[in-house]
Scaffold this active site. Structure first.
Site, PDB file in Angstrom:
ATOM      1  N   ARG A 135      23.560  53.513  16.326  1.00 14.56           N
ATOM      2  CA  ARG A 135      23.703  52.271  15.546  1.00 14.56           C
ATOM      3  C   ARG A 135      22.747  51.191  16.033  1.00 14.56           C
ATOM      4  O   ARG A 135      22.613  50.948  17.233  1.00 14.56           O
ATOM      5  CB  ARG A 135      25.132  51.770  15.667  1.00 14.56           C
ATOM      6  CG  ARG A 135      25.408  50.476  14.941  1.00 14.56           C
ATOM      7  CD  ARG A 135      26.861  50.100  15.088  1.00 14.56           C
ATOM      8  NE  ARG A 135      27.170  49.865  16.481  1.00 14.56           N
ATOM      9  CZ  ARG A 135      27.149  48.672  17.060  1.00 14.56           C
ATOM     10  NH1 ARG A 135      26.810  47.603  16.368  1.00 14.56           N
ATOM     11  NH2 ARG A 135      27.454  48.537  18.331  1.00 14.56           N
ATOM     12  N   HIS A 163      31.165  52.267  23.635  1.00 11.62           N
ATOM     13  CA  HIS A 163      31.134  51.039  22.842  1.00 11.62           C
ATOM     14  C   HIS A 163      31.421  51.253  21.359  1.00 11.62           C
ATOM     15  O   HIS A 163      32.193  50.515  20.762  1.00 11.62           O
ATOM     16  CB  HIS A 163      29.759  50.397  23.026  1.00 11.62           C
ATOM     17  CG  HIS A 163      29.616  49.046  22.415  1.00 11.62           C
ATOM     18  ND1 HIS A 163      30.425  47.990  22.764  1.00 11.62           N
ATOM     19  CD2 HIS A 163      28.750  48.560  21.479  1.00 11.62           C
ATOM     20  CE1 HIS A 163      30.062  46.903  22.086  1.00 11.62           C
ATOM     21  NE2 HIS A 163      29.066  47.234  21.283  1.00 11.62           N
ATOM     22  N   ARG A 192      19.268  51.200  22.189  1.00 10.59           N
ATOM     23  CA  ARG A 192      20.417  51.143  23.095  1.00 10.59           C
ATOM     24  C   ARG A 192      20.646  52.435  23.870  1.00 10.59           C
ATOM     25  O   ARG A 192      21.000  52.413  25.049  1.00 10.59           O
ATOM     26  CB  ARG A 192      21.647  50.814  22.243  1.00 10.59           C
ATOM     27  CG  ARG A 192      22.801  50.333  23.014  1.00 10.59           C
ATOM     28  CD  ARG A 192      23.854  49.792  22.089  1.00 10.59           C
ATOM     29  NE  ARG A 192      23.647  48.396  21.804  1.00 10.59           N
ATOM     30  CZ  ARG A 192      24.491  47.646  21.097  1.00 10.59           C
ATOM     31  NH1 ARG A 192      25.587  48.176  20.609  1.00 10.59           N
ATOM     32  NH2 ARG A 192      24.249  46.382  20.867  1.00 10.59           N
ATOM     33  N   GLU A 249      18.067  41.267  19.209  1.00 12.21           N
ATOM     34  CA  GLU A 249      18.706  42.343  19.978  1.00 12.21           C
ATOM     35  C   GLU A 249      17.830  43.582  19.898  1.00 12.21           C
ATOM     36  O   GLU A 249      16.887  43.647  19.097  1.00 12.21           O
ATOM     37  CB  GLU A 249      20.135  42.595  19.474  1.00 12.21           C
ATOM     38  CG  GLU A 249      21.052  41.422  19.818  1.00 12.21           C
ATOM     39  CD  GLU A 249      22.513  41.647  19.472  1.00 12.21           C
ATOM     40  OE1 GLU A 249      22.938  42.798  19.338  1.00 12.21           O
ATOM     41  OE2 GLU A 249      23.226  40.644  19.331  1.00 12.21           O
ATOM     42  N   HIS A 294      27.265  51.293  25.399  1.00 13.18           N
ATOM     43  CA  HIS A 294      26.559  50.014  25.564  1.00 13.18           C
ATOM     44  C   HIS A 294      25.972  49.999  26.969  1.00 13.18           C
ATOM     45  O   HIS A 294      26.648  50.359  27.929  1.00 13.18           O
ATOM     46  CB  HIS A 294      27.521  48.841  25.367  1.00 13.18           C
ATOM     47  CG  HIS A 294      26.817  47.544  25.130  1.00 13.18           C
ATOM     48  ND1 HIS A 294      26.159  46.872  26.138  1.00 13.18           N
ATOM     49  CD2 HIS A 294      26.636  46.802  24.018  1.00 13.18           C
ATOM     50  CE1 HIS A 294      25.606  45.770  25.630  1.00 13.18           C
ATOM     51  NE2 HIS A 294      25.883  45.714  24.335  1.00 13.18           N
TER      52      HIS A 294
HETATM   53  C1  SIN Z   1      26.383  43.023  21.935  1.00 14.55           C
HETATM   54  O1  SIN Z   1      26.648  41.835  21.798  1.00 14.55           O
HETATM   55  O2  SIN Z   1      25.589  43.478  22.748  1.00 14.55           O
HETATM   56  C2  SIN Z   1      27.095  44.005  21.071  1.00 14.55           C
HETATM   57  C3  SIN Z   1      26.524  43.937  19.730  1.00 14.55           C
HETATM   58  C4  SIN Z   1      26.772  45.233  19.040  1.00 14.55           C
HETATM   59  O3  SIN Z   1      27.346  46.150  19.607  1.00 14.55           O
HETATM   60  O4  SIN Z   1      26.321  45.356  17.905  1.00 14.55           O
END
Ligand code: SIN
Length: 522
Positions: A370, A335, A274, A110, A226
């Site tokens: 975060r 988010h 993010r 991620e 998000h």
């Molecule tokens: C996601 O699956 O994109 C969310 C994961 C997160 O917010 O840590």
């Protein structure tokens, strides 16, 4: 044997309750059904160092980098070094993390992680797997009484020590429950915003209660958006999340003309931090008159998408979208709240007897932004630590020395003014959410924040229904968030001020808030 009250039934509250039940009696209060929480909806997974090519030092470095200079390094070290043991606890409890064909734990990538280290379960149903296992274990414990559909109204204080809770029970009766300690684990406040990935229960009740009780809050101005929620016309109170793990598997973002734009914004393109991706999308949407951006996963096969992301795949198909053939419309949505009730690394707040864990707390782990998939890990790790400080025969007497003590830091505490003008009108929740989205959202300025503050001061909340009580909490929190966002005259992580676009060394510290009115209960 002590009696401990736990408020909230996500990963942090359930973990704390389970650990405590080894020695103590626990009453777990939750305002919906036991299995309903933000945790349940988490898709991407849990980041943890479980592989020989990874290291705690790298996870720490990634977390600190994402946090943009505002993390508490001590908390981050605790998170990254103790997290793997807590993952092994979950495995022992029966959480079936996905494995590769050769029997290794599967791992996703991620944004802003230097390595693939995100464990997942059921493809993109990680939260559901974790919640299900924890709920099953909690239900099996005789020492845990569960009060579902029970709304926590306020922390009860005696001589400035938390000694219980005032609750509205499932019959609507108001009563007080006494306890030796109260742990708030009631999650975040995504319902502050018109567009949110959070379920309807995320109304910030724990932070609002702590504020009324006089506890210190920190980092309140940092709210994470998000980048990719499904942009479908919807009357639901939450937007459907499209996990960042989809971009981790190679999906790309396209503008209304089908062109990639993230490579022009950041070298990591779709896997930039993010806040950068969310801002990039929001600006691109503004340039194209609000039309959504498209997430293109068509380079991945239909079979792969169905197997790796079964929840998203089903949600797309329910809405008539075939994401293996066509890019799907996405838009940012609120988010995760980095700020919350200020705690040390053991979950202790500035009020003796009051503890906070999970999204309701600010441990300093997330700083200004975060790192993806660190939140389940935080709830798990700090829920466990909080329980263990209460289990310990000789409780840790002093606060974490690398975290300023609550008293020493009192000079930085900014009081919240709770006196409102006369002639206010009753707030409507949707109007409040729209105001927050428009004026206190992904990008802010002094004038947008002052306009928000003026409107917030002309609203009041009233009523005794759960909806009205939640709205009152949201209104209190909106006021604090606006005050905090106005005070932080810089841009850092998720807090972006168009009038102060640079990061300022003068603001490399948390702003701490406390209500000047202490609510003293009998
Ligand atoms: C996601 O699956 O994109 C969310 C994961 C997160 O917010 O840590």
């Amino acid at each position: 044997m002590k009696h401990i009250l736990v408020v909230g039934s996500g990963i942090a509250g359930l973990t704390a309750a389970l650990e405590l039940s080894r020695e103590h009696a626990v009453t777990l209060v939750t305002k919906a059904a036991l299995a309903e929480s933000n945790t349940r909806w988490a898709q991407g997974g849990i980041a943890a160092v479980m592989f020989s090519d990874d290291s705690v030092a790298e996870h720490v470095a990634d977390t600190l980098r994402a946090g943009a200079g505002l993390c508490n390094p001590k908390s981050v070290n605790v998170l990254c070094s103790e997290g793997p043991d807590r993952i092994r606890d979950l495995i022992r409890l029966g959480v079936a993390f996905d494995h590769t064909e050769n029997g290794q734990l599967a791992r996703g990538l991620e944004a802003a992680h230097s390595r693939a280290r995100v464990l997942h379960s059921g493809g993109d149903a990680t939260g559901l797997s974790v919640e299900t296992a924890l709920v099953r274990a909690v239900r099996a414990q005789a020492n845990i009484s569960v009060l579902e559909h029970t709304f926590a109204l306020d922390v009860v204080l005696h001589n400035d020590v938390a000694v219980g809770l005032e609750i509205r029970d499932s019959e609507g009766l108001i009563r007080t429950i006494e306890a030796d300690a109260v742990i708030l684990a009631s999650g975040g406040a995504g319902q502050l915003y018109l567009h949110s990935t959070n379920p309807s229960v995320a109304t910030g009740d724990g932070v609002a209660m702590a504020l009324r009780a006089g506890a210190q809050l920190a980092d309140i101005e940092f709210y994470q958006f998000h980048p990719t929620a499904l942009a479908s016309p919807s009357t639901e109170s939450s937007s459907f999340l499209i996990s960042e793990a989809v971009r981790g598997e190679g999906a790309i973002l396209l503008d209304a003309h089908g062109h990639r734009f993230m490579p022009h914004i950041h070298p990591k393109a779709e896997l930039a931090p993010r806040d950068i991706v969310a801002r990039g999308i929001s600006r691109q949407m503004a340039e194209q008159q609000g039309l959504p951006i498209f997430l293109d996963a068509t380079a991945l096969t239909a079979d792969f998408l169905r197997a790796r992301f079964p929840t998203i795949d089903a949600a797309c198909r329910d809405r008539g979208l075939d994401w293996s053939r066509d890019p799907i419309p996405v838009t940012p949505a609120a988010h995760y709240w980095m700020g919350g009730i200020r705690t040390d690394t053991w979950g202790r707040t500035s009020i003796p007897g009051l503890y906070a864990v999970g999204e309701v707390a600010c441990t300093g782990v997330h700083g200004a932004n975060r790192l993806a998939s660190n939140s389940l890990l935080e709830g798990l790790t700090f829920g466990w630590r909080c329980a263990h400080t209460l289990l310990s025969a000789a409780p840790i007497a002093t606060y974490d020395p690398t975290w300023p003590t609550f008293d020493e830091d009192a000079g930085n505490v900014l009081p919240i003014d709770t006196e409102l003008p006369q002639n206010t009108t009753l707030v409507d929740r949707t109007n409040l959410q729209a105001l927050m989205w428009d004026l206190v959202g992904i990008e802010r300025t002094r004038s947008s924040l002052e306009a928000a503050a003026a409107q917030l001061n002309h609203w009041h909340a009233d009523g005794s229904t759960i909806h009205a009580l939640e709205t009152a909490n949201l209104l209190d929190l909106a006021r604090v968030m606006v005050a905090a966002a106005l005070a932080r005259e810089e841009s850092r992580g998720a807090h972006f001020r168009n009038d102060f676009p640079e990061t300022s060394a003068a603001f490399q510290r948390s702003l701490v808030y406390a209500n000047k009115v202490t609510v003293a209960c009998p």
